[in-house]
Motif scaffolding. Sequence first.
Motif, PDB file in Angstrom:
ATOM      1  N   SER A 117       0.831  -1.196   0.000  1.00 32.32           N
ATOM      2  CA  SER A 117       0.000   0.000   0.000  1.00 32.32           C
ATOM      3  C   SER A 117       0.870   1.251   0.000  1.00 32.32           C
ATOM      4  O   SER A 117       1.659   1.461   0.923  1.00 32.32           O
ATOM      5  CB  SER A 117      -0.923  -0.004   1.227  1.00 32.32           C
ATOM      6  OG  SER A 117      -1.772   1.126   1.218  1.00 32.32           O
ATOM      7  N   ARG A 118       0.707   2.052  -1.032  1.00 32.51           N
ATOM      8  CA  ARG A 118       1.355   3.357  -1.105  1.00 32.51           C
ATOM      9  C   ARG A 118       0.286   4.431  -0.869  1.00 32.51           C
ATOM     10  O   ARG A 118      -0.861   4.109  -0.564  1.00 32.51           O
ATOM     11  CB  ARG A 118       2.043   3.548  -2.454  1.00 32.51           C
ATOM     12  CG  ARG A 118       3.128   2.493  -2.715  1.00 32.51           C
ATOM     13  CD  ARG A 118       3.790   2.685  -4.063  1.00 32.51           C
ATOM     14  NE  ARG A 118       4.739   1.619  -4.354  1.00 32.51           N
ATOM     15  CZ  ARG A 118       6.023   1.642  -4.008  1.00 32.51           C
ATOM     16  NH1 ARG A 118       6.500   2.700  -3.359  1.00 32.51           N
ATOM     17  NH2 ARG A 118       6.827   0.635  -4.302  1.00 32.51           N
ATOM     18  N   GLU A 119       0.661   5.672  -1.039  1.00 29.60           N
ATOM     19  CA  GLU A 119      -0.272   6.755  -0.731  1.00 29.60           C
ATOM     20  C   GLU A 119      -1.522   6.705  -1.601  1.00 29.60           C
ATOM     21  O   GLU A 119      -2.634   6.947  -1.123  1.00 29.60           O
ATOM     22  CB  GLU A 119       0.421   8.109  -0.911  1.00 29.60           C
ATOM     23  CG  GLU A 119      -0.451   9.289  -0.513  1.00 29.60           C
ATOM     24  CD  GLU A 119       0.285  10.604  -0.608  1.00 29.60           C
ATOM     25  OE1 GLU A 119      -0.323  11.642  -0.278  1.00 29.60           O
ATOM     26  OE2 GLU A 119       1.464  10.613  -1.022  1.00 29.60           O
ATOM     27  N   ASN A 120      -1.340   6.345  -2.882  1.00 30.28           N
ATOM     28  CA  ASN A 120      -2.480   6.419  -3.799  1.00 30.28           C
ATOM     29  C   ASN A 120      -2.800   5.104  -4.499  1.00 30.28           C
ATOM     30  O   ASN A 120      -3.606   5.096  -5.429  1.00 30.28           O
ATOM     31  CB  ASN A 120      -2.226   7.508  -4.861  1.00 30.28           C
ATOM     32  CG  ASN A 120      -2.175   8.885  -4.250  1.00 30.28           C
ATOM     33  OD1 ASN A 120      -3.046   9.264  -3.473  1.00 30.28           O
ATOM     34  ND2 ASN A 120      -1.138   9.651  -4.580  1.00 30.28           N
ATOM     35  N   GLN A 121      -2.179   3.998  -4.088  1.00 30.41           N
ATOM     36  CA  GLN A 121      -2.526   2.742  -4.740  1.00 30.41           C
ATOM     37  C   GLN A 121      -2.224   1.539  -3.861  1.00 30.41           C
ATOM     38  O   GLN A 121      -1.290   1.554  -3.057  1.00 30.41           O
ATOM     39  CB  GLN A 121      -1.818   2.592  -6.090  1.00 30.41           C
ATOM     40  CG  GLN A 121      -0.335   2.318  -6.016  1.00 30.41           C
ATOM     41  CD  GLN A 121       0.280   2.132  -7.396  1.00 30.41           C
ATOM     42  OE1 GLN A 121      -0.051   2.836  -8.352  1.00 30.41           O
ATOM     43  NE2 GLN A 121       1.192   1.184  -7.528  1.00 30.41           N
ATOM     44  N   VAL A 156      -0.863  -6.518   4.768  1.00 31.36           N
ATOM     45  CA  VAL A 156      -0.516  -5.304   4.025  1.00 31.36           C
ATOM     46  C   VAL A 156       0.872  -4.809   4.425  1.00 31.36           C
ATOM     47  O   VAL A 156       1.178  -4.666   5.608  1.00 31.36           O
ATOM     48  CB  VAL A 156      -1.540  -4.179   4.276  1.00 31.36           C
ATOM     49  CG1 VAL A 156      -1.200  -2.953   3.423  1.00 31.36           C
ATOM     50  CG2 VAL A 156      -2.956  -4.661   3.980  1.00 31.36           C
ATOM     51  N   ALA A 157       1.695  -4.534   3.414  1.00 36.16           N
ATOM     52  CA  ALA A 157       2.973  -3.865   3.629  1.00 36.16           C
ATOM     53  C   ALA A 157       2.786  -2.401   3.272  1.00 36.16           C
ATOM     54  O   ALA A 157       2.563  -2.061   2.104  1.00 36.16           O
ATOM     55  CB  ALA A 157       4.059  -4.497   2.762  1.00 36.16           C
ATOM     56  N   HIS A 158       2.826  -1.536   4.261  1.00 36.67           N
ATOM     57  CA  HIS A 158       2.654  -0.098   4.045  1.00 36.67           C
ATOM     58  C   HIS A 158       4.012   0.522   3.725  1.00 36.67           C
ATOM     59  O   HIS A 158       4.922   0.505   4.557  1.00 36.67           O
ATOM     60  CB  HIS A 158       2.067   0.567   5.286  1.00 36.67           C
ATOM     61  CG  HIS A 158       0.729   0.031   5.691  1.00 36.67           C
ATOM     62  ND1 HIS A 158      -0.462   0.493   5.165  1.00 36.67           N
ATOM     63  CD2 HIS A 158       0.389  -0.951   6.563  1.00 36.67           C
ATOM     64  CE1 HIS A 158      -1.472  -0.161   5.706  1.00 36.67           C
ATOM     65  NE2 HIS A 158      -0.980  -1.048   6.556  1.00 36.67           N
ATOM     66  N   TYR A 159       4.140   1.080   2.522  1.00 33.76           N
ATOM     67  CA  TYR A 159       5.407   1.695   2.146  1.00 33.76           C
ATOM     68  C   TYR A 159       5.586   3.072   2.782  1.00 33.76           C
ATOM     69  O   TYR A 159       6.704   3.540   2.949  1.00 33.76           O
ATOM     70  CB  TYR A 159       5.509   1.816   0.624  1.00 33.76           C
ATOM     71  CG  TYR A 159       6.088   0.593  -0.034  1.00 33.76           C
ATOM     72  CD1 TYR A 159       7.404   0.214   0.187  1.00 33.76           C
ATOM     73  CD2 TYR A 159       5.317  -0.190  -0.891  1.00 33.76           C
ATOM     74  CE1 TYR A 159       7.945  -0.909  -0.421  1.00 33.76           C
ATOM     75  CE2 TYR A 159       5.856  -1.317  -1.510  1.00 33.76           C
ATOM     76  CZ  TYR A 159       7.165  -1.668  -1.274  1.00 33.76           C
ATOM     77  OH  TYR A 159       7.696  -2.785  -1.869  1.00 33.76           O
ATOM     78  N   SER A 177      -0.464  -5.759   9.476  1.00 38.80           N
ATOM     79  CA  SER A 177       0.606  -5.081   8.748  1.00 38.80           C
ATOM     80  C   SER A 177       1.856  -5.954   8.803  1.00 38.80           C
ATOM     81  O   SER A 177       2.145  -6.572   9.835  1.00 38.80           O
ATOM     82  CB  SER A 177       0.907  -3.718   9.376  1.00 38.80           C
ATOM     83  OG  SER A 177      -0.209  -2.854   9.268  1.00 38.80           O
ATOM     84  N   VAL A 178       2.588  -6.001   7.685  1.00 40.98           N
ATOM     85  CA  VAL A 178       3.833  -6.761   7.632  1.00 40.98           C
ATOM     86  C   VAL A 178       4.947  -5.859   7.122  1.00 40.98           C
ATOM     87  O   VAL A 178       4.696  -4.806   6.526  1.00 40.98           O
ATOM     88  CB  VAL A 178       3.693  -8.021   6.738  1.00 40.98           C
ATOM     89  CG1 VAL A 178       2.685  -8.998   7.318  1.00 40.98           C
ATOM     90  CG2 VAL A 178       3.305  -7.632   5.313  1.00 40.98           C
ATOM     91  N   ASP A 179       6.171  -6.285   7.335  1.00 41.29           N
ATOM     92  CA  ASP A 179       7.333  -5.492   6.955  1.00 41.29           C
ATOM     93  C   ASP A 179       7.519  -5.482   5.437  1.00 41.29           C
ATOM     94  O   ASP A 179       7.622  -6.537   4.813  1.00 41.29           O
ATOM     95  CB  ASP A 179       8.578  -6.072   7.636  1.00 41.29           C
ATOM     96  CG  ASP A 179       9.839  -5.354   7.220  1.00 41.29           C
ATOM     97  OD1 ASP A 179       9.913  -4.134   7.415  1.00 41.29           O
ATOM     98  OD2 ASP A 179      10.758  -6.021   6.700  1.00 41.29           O
TER      99      ASP A 179
END
Length: 295
Positions: free
Chosen positions: A183-187, A235-238, A266-268
């Motif tokens: 997951s990035r800011e917009n996608q 989910v890996a949050h960038y 959340s995962v790394d």
Amino acid sequence: MQQLLRWLMMGCFIASALNAHAVTVQDQHGTFTIEKVPQRIVVLELSFADALAAVAVSPVGIADDNDPQRLLPEVRQQLQPWQSVGLRAQPSLEAISALHPDLIIADSSRHATIYAALQRIAPVLLLQSRNETYAENLQSAAIIGDVVGKNTEMQQRLALHQQRMHDAAAKLPPNTSVLFGTSRENQFTLHSSASYTGGVLMALGIQVPQSVNHTPMTVLSLEQLLAINPDWLLVAHYRDESIVKKWQQDPLWSLMKADQQQHIRSVDSNSWARARGLFAAEKIASDTVTLLTAP
């Protein structure tokens, strides 16, 4: 004098053994042959460092994005200090040349455009990394083991890896569906069954969404995510500003089974989305057991 002669004879024996190595393998460019065991190796992807660490071989240079933390702790523990040669996407040819390598391991996706330039520095083993599957990663590890003179050790390590994956799979609940994405800011990007991480999860007996549009990774909307409706969402949050965090405020989010069952984790991003290799897969397996079996 006799001791000197013994040392000279031993040196000649070692040199002869190195020169007798002569291995030929198939890489992404065709046939690759190396005449002796390489002693100064530069790798341009994290997965190649993982493979070398698996057989206790330390490269002199790594394209680590100028950040040694990009390599998993389990990998770093197996390696001697190395010199960074810059970004994986754009490694420094000058830094690579300065290390006087006798082997460069490059990615057929990222480094095809500089392949000829790399060849002018040292022999180049061209393998998949960025877009490889889990099965292809294991094949690449075996090839690297051959090329660096560690075939037996690599085969033993691959067997140990398969046992570790089997042991992890035995601890997981059967018939569980997991959707992993970044997951990035917009996608939000789905890593399907055709992706590296998807392949690792499938090796653990987990049900993973099939590829969309025949691509390993696909950008999903909230509605498409809800349509898949997995048992678990990992989910890996960038970044801190992540689109999934925004979606969680949407009333539609509560319709998802994973949310209703409190099965969202959340995962790394480094170990789940950036790293690949034996150590990386085992880290994903360990994380998955912990996440899916915790009370």
